[in-house]
Structure formats: structure tokens, C-alpha cells
Write a protein that holds these residues in place. Structure first.
Motif, PDB file in Angstrom:
ATOM      1  N   LYS A  13       0.830  -1.203   0.000  1.00 16.37           N
ATOM      2  CA  LYS A  13       0.000   0.000   0.000  1.00 16.37           C
ATOM      3  C   LYS A  13       0.866   1.255   0.000  1.00 16.37           C
ATOM      4  O   LYS A  13       0.586   2.223  -0.710  1.00 16.37           O
ATOM      5  N   LYS A  54       2.710   2.411  -3.437  1.00 23.17           N
ATOM      6  CA  LYS A  54       2.002   3.106  -4.509  1.00 23.17           C
ATOM      7  C   LYS A  54       2.361   4.586  -4.608  1.00 23.17           C
ATOM      8  O   LYS A  54       2.074   5.215  -5.627  1.00 23.17           O
ATOM      9  N   THR A  67      -4.167   6.016  -4.865  1.00 27.45           N
ATOM     10  CA  THR A  67      -4.263   5.751  -3.431  1.00 27.45           C
ATOM     11  C   THR A  67      -4.170   7.052  -2.661  1.00 27.45           C
ATOM     12  O   THR A  67      -3.867   8.119  -3.228  1.00 27.45           O
TER      13      THR A  67
END
Length: 618
Positions: free
Chosen positions: A243, A246, A344
Motif C-alpha cells: 500500500k 504506490k 491511493t
């Protein structure tokens, strides 16, 4: 029905002689493709055809070699197939195929053609014919290779042909003892070897293209997440790292089209409407010279006009030009803006803590993610490094491309930015937040030049801490390692070995706390309407080790937005030797030598350094 069987027997015995059949079987046949076969039900087989059709079909069967119900075009195709070595690639009539398989397998139409052919050979084989057939099959061409369209690969297509490697077996020589002697490669024809080399080169070329696919690509390095220590928490740690990855970018700088530096960076802000992202990275991206290990020497040279490109994380690996907003020499920070798409959310900042477990992220020259794991040890900067650094005891090798990458905790929050020059360190997030705040507020990052290199008592061995407490009655503070020559601190009588206990009434235990306090003092000073270049008065509590007493001294320090440079006190030979020894002991400790070797090497260096200093300055 008896007459029809008699006619078929005559057709097979009269029109096909046994010599012709043996000659046809000896012809080396290529691998046939599987023809499309349509079988008939037994109900349709039991029904006799009309008399006129049967009679005409029998005549055509006798004229074309015994195959009934076959159109003239199919008969021509069979003749071409017999002339080319028995290949039946041309589609014959369905009825003819079914009857041929039925005759070969004894009336069973559902048997494959290969089985029928074997049964025909066994039923019609006569003395010595099988041996001749085997010998001729073994004398096949020496080069067994795939078709050219399989071995080579041209332009990319929707469906790629399989990768088939050529094989170069030896040709079997008949009449040798033992049988099956293989011909050496050197005796083969040059054309065969040339064809083999050409096909091998094409296969290697195609293999290289295949290995560039995302599913087959093998990165140069392996992440720490595959280690056994992460087995209990690998799934959660992997989600956290992926995560955060990104927003981790790769940046490269160019001067006149020539690559200058390459670093990592991460997105700290992104506007959905304008699609403009703010990227934080190290100022080393535009640094053209940093040959000296001592960051206090001020020898680094920067090129703000260098072209900086951001390598985006899309499928096409596109590149965007980044615009420099600001860079700070003292904290080695650089802020850029570029147009990009982000899938994101930006990760928040949190304070770094000693003993904390963190992940280090970055990207290499191939844009692959670099991942490492470690703890924040209780260590402070050496005399080579700035006072605002914290460190990580991970096994990550020196990678200049990793400078500027984020340091995250187990929750994915950013605790700092990587500075990996001589050892793995990072700038804590508290400094990053303060720098960005003052940059937006004052358009600069001010700092007080204190003219001292310091180390924390907190990070010393407990034996040394107990001795300092017993001899000096001091339990915490910052030990002065060196004083800049000609600075205000030196004029007030501060010397190496003294202890800084407090500033403006606040106790200080680490250099990180000192830098945070100085930044707050600078911000309050500018809020009062002062400007860069003015002086700030601060109260410093000092323990003088030589007098054995503590006192409070007022320091009038200059406020500047430039990098602080340090000048050694060359007239004090013992100070020079002490600084030299401290630097070498730190370097040897980083290498990881045993204590005995460190002591021996340190003693030799001490003797040599003392002799050099006495020869130069005395």
C-alpha cells in the motif's frame, strides 16, 4: 453383401500390389496433422446405399485405388498425398476416411488412424520388411528442430507461439558394433550446424523477451519479507508495504542530457482537480559533488537548474518532468511538483521513536521496489554527520537510488526519509513537517548555527554513564565533541568534553530534541517580525568538565537559511587527535570488527595520528 465384400477384396488385391505397398511404407513420412473425422452410426452403416449410387461409387473406387464414395477432387488429393510421402493433410471425404479406418481396425471406425496404420502393417508385414522400415526411420535427418515459425518470433501477436528449442542429435550409422553408434558433431554437415545455431539464437532472443514479462521477470534483489522471521506477520506486513509502495517514485536528474543522479521519493500531497502531486526527496538529486564524508565541510555543490524527471508507476513506465519548488542544504530536502495520476491516498506522518520497528522503501534503477526491515537503535550521529539524523540497523547495502525514500512503521505511517550516504540513516518526520510548514509560511527554512558537534549521554554504555554520573553528578545531556574555530561558542569558553544540559530552560537528552527546540525558537523569532540574518539570544546550561562546575551562559546565535559549516581548532593538538580518534573508532565499529581488533587498530592509528599532528603543528 457377399458380392460387395468380394469386390472390395478384389479391389485391394488387384489394384494395390504388395510391392507398391512396401515401397510406400518405406518412404519417410512427416508427422501428419490430425484430420477432422466424422463417424457414422452403426444404423447408417447397416442401411445399404441405393443401387445406382453403389455401382457408380464402386467404379470410382476402382479407378482411384479402391476408395469408395470419393469425389474426383479427393482422389487427386490422395494421389498428391501418396507422391509426397504418404501425407494425408488434404481433407478427403468423410466416408472414405471412415471406410479406411474400418478396414484397418477390423470394422471399428472409432479407432485412431495411427492405430489402424499399425494394425495394417502388422497384418500385411512379410519377411524382413519391418527391419528395413526401422533402419530407414533411424536414418532420418540429423537435425531435429521445430518449425521455423515456432523457433523464431517476429512481431508480437495476440497469441504467441510456444518456445521450442532445437535439438541436435547424432545420425545413426548402420552396420556398426554396437548398434546405434552416434555420429560426432564435427562430422555433420556445416549447413546442419548453421541451421542449429540460427534456431538457437532465435530461441534465446525470444526467451529474453519472455523474461521481460511482468509474470516471468526476476528482480535483481530479494526483499526481507521472504525471510523466516516474517512468517507469522508476512501477510499483514506485505499489505502494509504494498500500500505504501504506490506513492514511492523514482527520480532522475540530467544536465545537458547526461544523467547526474537518481534517487527515490514519495508523494506527500496530490490535488485531484489539477492532477498535480508534491514529491519529497533528497537534495542529493541535484547535487553534483559530495566527495567529502564530513557533511560539516560544506563542500557539496548543487545544480538547481538540472532537469528532473519522475518515473511514474503506470503500465507504460511513463516519465513526467518535475519542477523544483525548494531545496534545503542543511536538512538535505528537496520538494518537486509534477502532473500525475494517483490511485491511493497519501500516507500521514508520525513521530519516530528509538527502538521502533520500521520498513525502508525505495526504488532501484529498474524501478523495482527495494524493501528492508530494521529497528531504530539508540545511536546518535558521528562527527561526520548532522545533528538531526536517526539511524536504522538493517542490512541494506549502500544504494544511492534509495536516498529520499520513505521510512514507515508497521501501520504504514511515514516516520522519516532515507539518507543512505555512508550508513543507513533517515531524517525524522518531525523535521520534515517543520521544514514544510516554515517553507509555506516564510518561504525558507531558518536555523541557528551553534558551532558544536554533540553526542548524547543517553546512547553511551551504562558503564560510562555511571562513571559520568559519579564523577560529574550529571545523568543526562549532550557531550561536546568538537567546537568550530572562531565561533561564538568557542569565545564563551566551551571546550570538547563539556556537557550541554539545557537550552532556554528545557532539558536536552538527544540531538534530535536539540534540533526540534532550535526550530521552534527560529519560528517564534520570525513570528515576532525578525528576518534572516538577525541574532537570537538563548540561555544555555553548561557543565564545564575542567572546572567541575555548572553555569548558565547566554549565546547570541546568528539566524540563517544557509548550511552550517564547521572549522576545526587546529591549534589544539589534543583536540585534533581526539576528533580523529573518534571518527576512526566510529568507522571501525560500523564495520563490525571484534573489540580486540578495534583496540589494536585504534592504538596504531592513535600513535600515527599523534606523530603527524606533532610534526605539523608543533
Amino acid at each position: 453383401m457377399p458380392r460387395e465384400e468380394e469386390e472390395e477384396g478384389k479391389g485391394e488385391s488387384g489394384s494395390r500390389s504388395s510391392g507398391a505397398m512396401r515401397s510406400r511404407r518405406r518412404t519417410p513420412a512427416a508427422t501428419p496433422t490430425s484430420p477432422t473425422v466424422t463417424t457414422r452410426s452403426r444404423a447408417s452403416q447397416s442401411e445399404p446405399p441405393p443401387p445406382s449410387t453403389t455401382l457408380k461409387g464402386r467404379k470410382r473406387s476402382r479407378a482411384s485405388g479402391g476408395c469408395e464414395d470419393e469425389p474426383p477432387t479427393a482422389s487427386k488429393g490422395r494421389k498428391r498425398s501418396m507422391a509426397s510421402g504418404g501425407r494425408e493433410d488434404e481433407p478427403p471425404s468423410t466416408a472414405s476416411k471412415g471406410r479406411k479406418r474400418s478396414r484397418a481396425s477390423g470394422g471399428r471406425e472409432d479407432e485412431p488412424p495411427s492405430t489402424a496404420s499399425k494394425a495394417r502393417k502388422r497384418s500385411r508385414a512379410s519377411g524382413g520388411h519391418e527391419d528395413d522400415e526401422t533402419a530407414e526411420q533411424e536414418a532420418s535427418p540429423a537435425l531435429v528442430s521445430p518449425p521455423a515459425e515456432h523457433a523464431s518470433s517476429g512481431d508480437s501477436s495476440a497469441v504467441s507461439s510456444p518456445l521450442c528449442w532445437p535439438v541436435l542429435p547424432g545420425a545413426v550409422i548402420r552396420g556398426q558394433d554396437p548398434p546405434g553408434h552416434v555420429e560426432p558433431v564435427m562430422k555433420m554437415k556445416p549447413g546442419i550446424l548453421d541451421a542449429y545455431d540460427r534456431l538457437t539464437w532465435k530461441c534465446n532472443e525470444k526467451k529474453g523477451r519472455q523474461m521481460k514479462l511482468a509474470t516471468l521477470y526476476a528482480p535483481e534483489s530479494v526483499s526481507c519479507l521472504v525471510n523466516e522471521e516474517f512468517i507469522p506477520t508476512r501477510e499483514s506486513a506485505t499489505k502494509t508495504v504494498l500500500k505504501a509502495a504506490k506513492v514511492v517514485m523514482s527520480l532522475s536528474s540530467y544536465v545537458d542530457g547526461v544523467l547526474l543522479n537518481q534517487t527515490s521519493g514519495f508523494v506527500i500531497n496530490w490535488d485531484r482537480e489539477s492532477k498535480i502531486g508534491t514529491i519529497l526527496t533528497s537534495a542529493l538529486i541535484i547535487c553534483s559533488k559530495h566527495s567529502s564524508r564530513d557533511e560539516w565541510s560544506g563542500t557539496r555543490k548543487y545544480i538547481p537548474e538540472a532537469e528532473v524527471r519522475v518515473h511514474l508507476l503506470d503500465k507504460d513506465d511513463s516519465v513526467a518532468v518535475a519542477n523544483l519548488i525548494h531545496f534545503d542544504k542543511n536538512y538535505s530536502l528537496a520538494v518537486f511538483k509534477a502532473v500525475m495520476n494517483l490511485s491511493t491516498e497519501v500516507h500521514p506522518f508520525c513521530d519516530a521513536k528509538f527502538g521502533q520497528e520500521v520498513f525502508v522503501l525505495g526504488r532501484d534503477k529498474n524501478l523495482d521496489l527495494n524493501i528492508d526491515h530494521g529497528l531504530v537503535p539508540y545511536k546518535g550521529p558521528t562527527t561526520f554527520e548532522r545533528n538531526h539524523y536517526m539511524f536504522i540497523n538493517c542490512a541494506l547495502k549502500r544504494n544511492e537510488c534509495g536516498n529520499g525514500g520513505p521510512v514507515i512503521d508497521l501501520n504504514g505511517e511515514v516516520v522519516g526519509m532515507v539518507i543512505n550516504i555512508w550508513r543507513m540513516g533517515f531524517i525524522p518526520s518531525s523535521f520534515i513537517i517543520k521544514c514544510l510548514h516554515m517553507l509555506s509560511k516564510f518561504n525558507c527554512v531558518p536555523r541557528l548555527h551553534i558551532g558544536m558537534k554533540l553526542s548524547s549521554i543517553k546512547f553511551l554504555d551504562p558503564i560510562r554513564v555511571e562513571r559520568i554520573s559519579r564523577k560529574c553528578n550529571v545523568d543526562s545531556g549532550l557531550i561536546v565533541k568538537a567546537v568550530s574555530h572562531g565561533s561564538i561558542t568557542e569565545e564563551l569558553g566551551v571546550r570538547p568534553g563539556d556537557i550541554i544540559q539545557s537550552m532556554n530552560g528545557e532539558c536536552i537528552t538527544t540531538t534530535v530534541e536539540l534540533e526540534n527546540l532550535l526550530m521552534r525558537i527560529c519560528e517564534n523569532h520570525l513570528d515576532q517580525g525578525c528576518h534572516i540574518g538577525s541574532s537570537v539570544d538563548i540561555q544555555v546550561g553548561i557543565f564545564h568538565i575542567r572546572q567541575g562546575s555548572s553555569c548558565s551562559t547566554s549565546l547570541k546565535l546568528p539566524l540563517s537559511d544557509d548550511v552550517e559549516m564547521f572549522v576545526f581548532t587546529l591549534c589544539l593538538k589534543e583536540t585534533v587527535i581526539q576528533v580523529f580518534m573518534t571518527q576512526w573508532h566510529t568507522a571501525l565499529d560500523d564495520i563490525g570488527l571484534p573489540r580486540i581488533q578495534v583496540a589494536c587498530v585504534g592504538e596504531m592509528i592513535f600513535v600515527a595520528a599523534r606523530a603527524i599532528v606533532l610534526a605539523i603543528f608543533i
